[in-house]
Design an enzyme around this catalytic site. Structure first.
Site, PDB file in Angstrom:
ATOM      1  N   ALA A   1      59.273  45.022  67.508  1.00  0.00           N
ATOM      2  CA  ALA A   1      61.302  45.823  67.583  1.00  0.00           C
ATOM      3  C   ALA A   1      61.650  44.586  66.645  1.00  0.00           C
ATOM      4  CB  ALA A   1      61.456  46.690  68.541  1.00  0.00           C
TER       5      ALA A   1
ATOM      6  N   TRP B   1      50.877  29.880  72.478  1.00  0.00           N
ATOM      7  CA  TRP B   1      51.171  29.716  71.869  1.00  0.00           C
ATOM      8  C   TRP B   1      52.552  29.079  70.939  1.00  0.00           C
ATOM      9  CZ3 TRP B   1      49.204  31.290  66.757  1.00  0.00           C
ATOM     10  CH2 TRP B   1      48.541  32.576  67.041  1.00  0.00           C
TER      11      TRP B   1
ATOM     12  N   ALA C   1      66.764  48.104  66.968  1.00  0.00           N
ATOM     13  CA  ALA C   1      65.834  48.392  66.574  1.00  0.00           C
ATOM     14  C   ALA C   1      64.360  49.072  67.629  1.00  0.00           C
ATOM     15  CB  ALA C   1      64.437  46.976  65.325  1.00  0.00           C
TER      16      ALA C   1
ATOM     17  N   LYS D   1      77.412  40.463  75.597  1.00  0.00           N
ATOM     18  CA  LYS D   1      76.024  41.403  75.665  1.00  0.00           C
ATOM     19  C   LYS D   1      75.295  41.646  76.702  1.00  0.00           C
ATOM     20  CE  LYS D   1      72.023  42.897  73.563  1.00  0.00           C
ATOM     21  NZ  LYS D   1      71.161  43.173  72.535  1.00  0.00           N
TER      22      LYS D   1
ATOM     23  N   SER E   1      66.133  49.012  74.481  1.00  0.00           N
ATOM     24  CA  SER E   1      64.402  48.803  74.715  1.00  0.00           C
ATOM     25  C   SER E   1      64.278  49.121  75.957  1.00  0.00           C
ATOM     26  CB  SER E   1      64.027  47.137  74.023  1.00  0.00           C
ATOM     27  OG  SER E   1      65.154  46.963  75.184  1.00  0.00           O
TER      28      SER E   1
ATOM     29  N   LEU F   1      59.464  46.294  83.049  1.00  0.00           N
ATOM     30  CA  LEU F   1      60.879  46.654  82.913  1.00  0.00           C
ATOM     31  C   LEU F   1      61.800  44.418  82.247  1.00  0.00           C
ATOM     32  CD1 LEU F   1      62.270  49.772  84.150  1.00  0.00           C
ATOM     33  CD2 LEU F   1      61.446  49.163  81.994  1.00  0.00           C
ATOM     34  N   GLU F   2      62.692  44.637  81.971  1.00  0.00           N
ATOM     35  CA  GLU F   2      63.145  42.983  81.791  1.00  0.00           C
ATOM     36  C   GLU F   2      64.650  43.334  83.025  1.00  0.00           C
ATOM     37  OE1 GLU F   2      64.255  42.758  77.432  1.00  0.00           O
ATOM     38  OE2 GLU F   2      62.878  41.204  78.077  1.00  0.00           O
TER      39      GLU F   2
HETATM   40  N1  LIG Z   1      64.596  46.758  71.013  1.00  0.00           N
HETATM   41  C1  LIG Z   1      66.171  46.419  70.446  1.00  0.00           C
HETATM   42  O1  LIG Z   1      66.690  46.713  70.152  1.00  0.00           O
HETATM   43  C2  LIG Z   1      66.550  44.319  71.540  1.00  0.00           C
HETATM   44  C3  LIG Z   1      65.723  43.913  71.470  1.00  0.00           C
HETATM   45  N2  LIG Z   1      65.962  43.233  72.625  1.00  0.00           N
HETATM   46  C4  LIG Z   1      65.257  42.261  73.562  1.00  0.00           C
HETATM   47  O2  LIG Z   1      64.730  41.171  72.374  1.00  0.00           O
HETATM   48  C5  LIG Z   1      63.454  40.696  72.787  1.00  0.00           C
HETATM   49  C6  LIG Z   1      62.135  41.247  72.500  1.00  0.00           C
HETATM   50  O3  LIG Z   1      62.795  43.106  71.790  1.00  0.00           O
HETATM   51  P1  LIG Z   1      61.498  43.986  71.344  1.00  0.00           P
HETATM   52  O4  LIG Z   1      61.245  43.263  70.142  1.00  0.00           O
HETATM   53  O5  LIG Z   1      62.247  45.397  71.906  1.00  0.00           O
HETATM   54  O6  LIG Z   1      60.360  43.938  72.220  1.00  0.00           O
HETATM   55  P2  LIG Z   1      58.514  44.987  71.572  1.00  0.00           P
HETATM   56  O7  LIG Z   1      57.919  44.494  72.633  1.00  0.00           O
HETATM   57  O8  LIG Z   1      58.959  45.417  70.235  1.00  0.00           O
HETATM   58  O9  LIG Z   1      57.416  43.223  71.025  1.00  0.00           O
HETATM   59  C7  LIG Z   1      57.076  42.346  71.575  1.00  0.00           C
HETATM   60  C8  LIG Z   1      56.077  42.225  70.562  1.00  0.00           C
HETATM   61  O10 LIG Z   1      55.069  40.599  71.225  1.00  0.00           O
HETATM   62  C9  LIG Z   1      54.178  40.731  71.526  1.00  0.00           C
HETATM   63  N3  LIG Z   1      53.819  40.361  72.446  1.00  0.00           N
HETATM   64  C10 LIG Z   1      53.413  40.417  73.806  1.00  0.00           C
HETATM   65  N4  LIG Z   1      52.638  39.627  74.619  1.00  0.00           N
HETATM   66  C11 LIG Z   1      52.499  38.572  73.717  1.00  0.00           C
HETATM   67  C12 LIG Z   1      52.025  36.986  73.214  1.00  0.00           C
HETATM   68  N5  LIG Z   1      51.343  36.454  74.692  1.00  0.00           N
HETATM   69  N6  LIG Z   1      51.677  36.491  72.288  1.00  0.00           N
HETATM   70  C13 LIG Z   1      52.204  36.986  71.091  1.00  0.00           C
HETATM   71  N7  LIG Z   1      53.086  37.842  71.106  1.00  0.00           N
HETATM   72  C14 LIG Z   1      53.018  38.978  72.372  1.00  0.00           C
HETATM   73  C15 LIG Z   1      54.073  42.496  71.604  1.00  0.00           C
HETATM   74  O11 LIG Z   1      52.602  42.977  70.527  1.00  0.00           O
HETATM   75  P3  LIG Z   1      52.402  44.039  70.839  1.00  0.00           P
HETATM   76  O12 LIG Z   1      51.939  44.697  70.197  1.00  0.00           O
HETATM   77  O13 LIG Z   1      50.344  44.243  71.533  1.00  0.00           O
HETATM   78  O14 LIG Z   1      53.326  44.777  72.563  1.00  0.00           O
HETATM   79  C16 LIG Z   1      54.697  42.420  70.893  1.00  0.00           C
HETATM   80  O15 LIG Z   1      54.896  43.439  69.429  1.00  0.00           O
HETATM   81  C17 LIG Z   1      63.574  41.718  73.960  1.00  0.00           C
HETATM   82  O16 LIG Z   1      64.224  40.745  75.317  1.00  0.00           O
HETATM   83  C18 LIG Z   1      64.600  42.801  73.856  1.00  0.00           C
HETATM   84  O17 LIG Z   1      65.175  42.724  75.247  1.00  0.00           O
HETATM   85  C19 LIG Z   1      67.358  43.008  72.180  1.00  0.00           C
HETATM   86  C20 LIG Z   1      68.179  43.248  71.005  1.00  0.00           C
HETATM   87  C21 LIG Z   1      67.747  44.246  70.437  1.00  0.00           C
HETATM   88  C1  LIG Z   2      69.793  48.324  71.899  1.00  0.00           C
HETATM   89  C2  LIG Z   2      70.947  46.977  72.299  1.00  0.00           C
HETATM   90  C3  LIG Z   2      71.026  45.928  71.271  1.00  0.00           C
HETATM   91  C4  LIG Z   2      71.569  47.447  73.256  1.00  0.00           C
HETATM   92  O1  LIG Z   2      71.020  47.902  74.188  1.00  0.00           O
HETATM   93  C5  LIG Z   2      70.063  46.278  73.208  1.00  0.00           C
HETATM   94  O2  LIG Z   2      69.973  45.408  73.321  1.00  0.00           O
HETATM   95  C6  LIG Z   2      68.368  46.377  73.724  1.00  0.00           C
HETATM   96  O3  LIG Z   2      67.736  47.646  73.156  1.00  0.00           O
HETATM   97  O4  LIG Z   2      67.734  45.463  74.764  1.00  0.00           O
END
Ligand SMILES: NC(=O)C1=CN([C@@H]2O[C@H](COP(=O)(O)OP(=O)(O)OC[C@H]3O[C@@H](n4cnc5c(N)ncnc54)[C@H](OP(=O)(O)O)[C@@H]3O)[C@@H](O)[C@H]2O)C=CC1
Ligand SMILES: CC(C)(CO)C(=O)C(=O)O
Length: 297
Positions: free
Chosen positions: A15, A86, A128, A179, A248, A259-260
């Site tokens: 995301a 990586w 996202a 946050k 997320s 879960l985180e």
């Molecule tokens: N989503 C949100 O709205 C928000 C998220 N965050 C934080 O951002 C961080 C990322 O979250 P989010 O984007 O939601 O997570 P996602 O699960 O959407 O994305 C994680 C990505 O990392 C890939 N991945 C997993 N293992 C590996 C590896 N070994 N090497 C390379 N890529 C890998 C996954 O692959 P695969 O496609 O196979 O699963 C996936 O594409 C987290 O810490 C979350 O808490 C912060 C704010 C908002």
């Molecule tokens: C949506 C937001 C920004 C707040 O909970 C987030 O950090 C998450 O989904 O992990």
């Protein structure tokens, strides 16, 4: 990855990684994409528009084009160790690694995996979502906060003028803990399987306020400048959000992924112990989240 000073990579095209990759691509800085699952390209849905970021998503660190100037690490915190190869393949002494993860411990977690280079944490403010096998949907304008630290200027320069705003703050500690409070409280959604609407209940409102007071006490002991009305303000924010707004950690729960809970919730308990601050609500919430995530059973 283009040559020159703009060798940028995104590790973790989920995301958040997809949003940043799209912002880079629109600026002519198409990143090298390092992932876990093979895909020919990335797709980002913004309102009615679909943005495509050319891939492929590389899944073998042996395919690394060499060291990058800037690496965005956007895997889940639970996946950081698995992304170590990586990081090794993409980082050299001049590389800046910008960690796009929730929590307040990004440096402690990522620095041991980056043998050379500079790690800069970021607060990711925007939500996202990612459908399994589908595009990522951006739910509000992308915005990052970074500390005034070596490496932050590189991130600011690379994203300048893009759809992803970057703010460099002299009080990153306060922003990161603010946050974290939001994320800790959102963790309750993973326990109930419900979305933001649940915070409108009186009983959940009382629980959330107590939890946020506890988190704020630990945050202040860690140096965050949080005002007394911060917990109430956050509760109001959750109550006025669309009832179907998720988080997320709820998406991970719904999709049966780890879960985180450690970086978003247990950290408050851990830091509370260091400062001698009791955390009775965390002491209930954390084991439940941990068990929901990791079992057994
Ligand atoms: N989503 C949100 O709205 C928000 C998220 N965050 C934080 O951002 C961080 C990322 O979250 P989010 O984007 O939601 O997570 P996602 O699960 O959407 O994305 C994680 C990505 O990392 C890939 N991945 C997993 N293992 C590996 C590896 N070994 N090497 C390379 N890529 C890998 C996954 O692959 P695969 O496609 O196979 O699963 C996936 O594409 C987290 O810490 C979350 O808490 C912060 C704010 C908002
Ligand atoms: C949506 C937001 C920004 C707040 O909970 C987030 O950090 C998450 O989904 O992990």
């Amino acid at each position: 990855m283009p040559g020159g000073l703009d060798r940028v990579a995104v590790i973790g095209p989920g995301a958040i990684g997809t949003v940043v990759a799209a912002a880079l691509h629109e600026q002519g800085r198409t990143p090298f994409i390092a992932g876990r699952s093979k895909r020919p390209e990335l797709q980002l849905q913004v309102d009615d528009e679909t943005l495509t970021v050319p891939g492929p998503v590389h899944t073998d660190p042996a395919e690394s084009p060499g060291t990058a100037d800037l690496v965005f690490l956007a895997v889940k915190a639970t996946q950081t160790a698995a992304a170590a190869d990586w990081l090794a393949a993409l980082c050299g002494p001049e590389t800046v690694v910008c960690v796009l993860q929730n929590g307040v411990e990004q440096r402690e977690m990522v620095e041991p995996l980056v043998r050379a280079g500079t790690v800069v944490p970021a607060v990711v403010w925007f939500p996202a979502t990612r459908e399994l096998g589908g595009p990522v949907t951006l739910l509000s304008p992308p915005r990052l906060s970074l500390p005034e630290a070596p490496g932050a200027i590189v991130v600011e320069d690379v994203l300048r003028g893009s759809r992803c705003a970057v703010e460099v703050s002299t009080d990153f500690t306060t922003l990161a803990w603010r946050k974290l409070l939001q994320n800790a409280a959102a963790g309750l959604m993973a326990l109930t399987g419900r979305r933001s609407g649940m915070y409108r209940r009186d009983d959940i409102g009382r629980l959330m306020l107590g939890y946020l007071e506890e988190c704020a006490a630990v945050a202040r002991a860690e140096g965050a400048q949080l005002t007394d009305d911060e917990p109430r303000r956050l509760l109001d924010q959750f109550r006025t959000a669309p009832v179907d707004r998720g988080t997320s950690i709820l998406a991970d729960r719904e999709q049966g992924r780890p879960l985180e809970w450690d970086v978003r919730n247990a950290v408050i308990q851990r830091r509370g112990i260091v400062h001698g601050i009791p955390t009775p609500i965390s002491d209930v919430v954390v084991p439940l989240l941990a068990a929901a995530s990791d079992g057994p059973g």
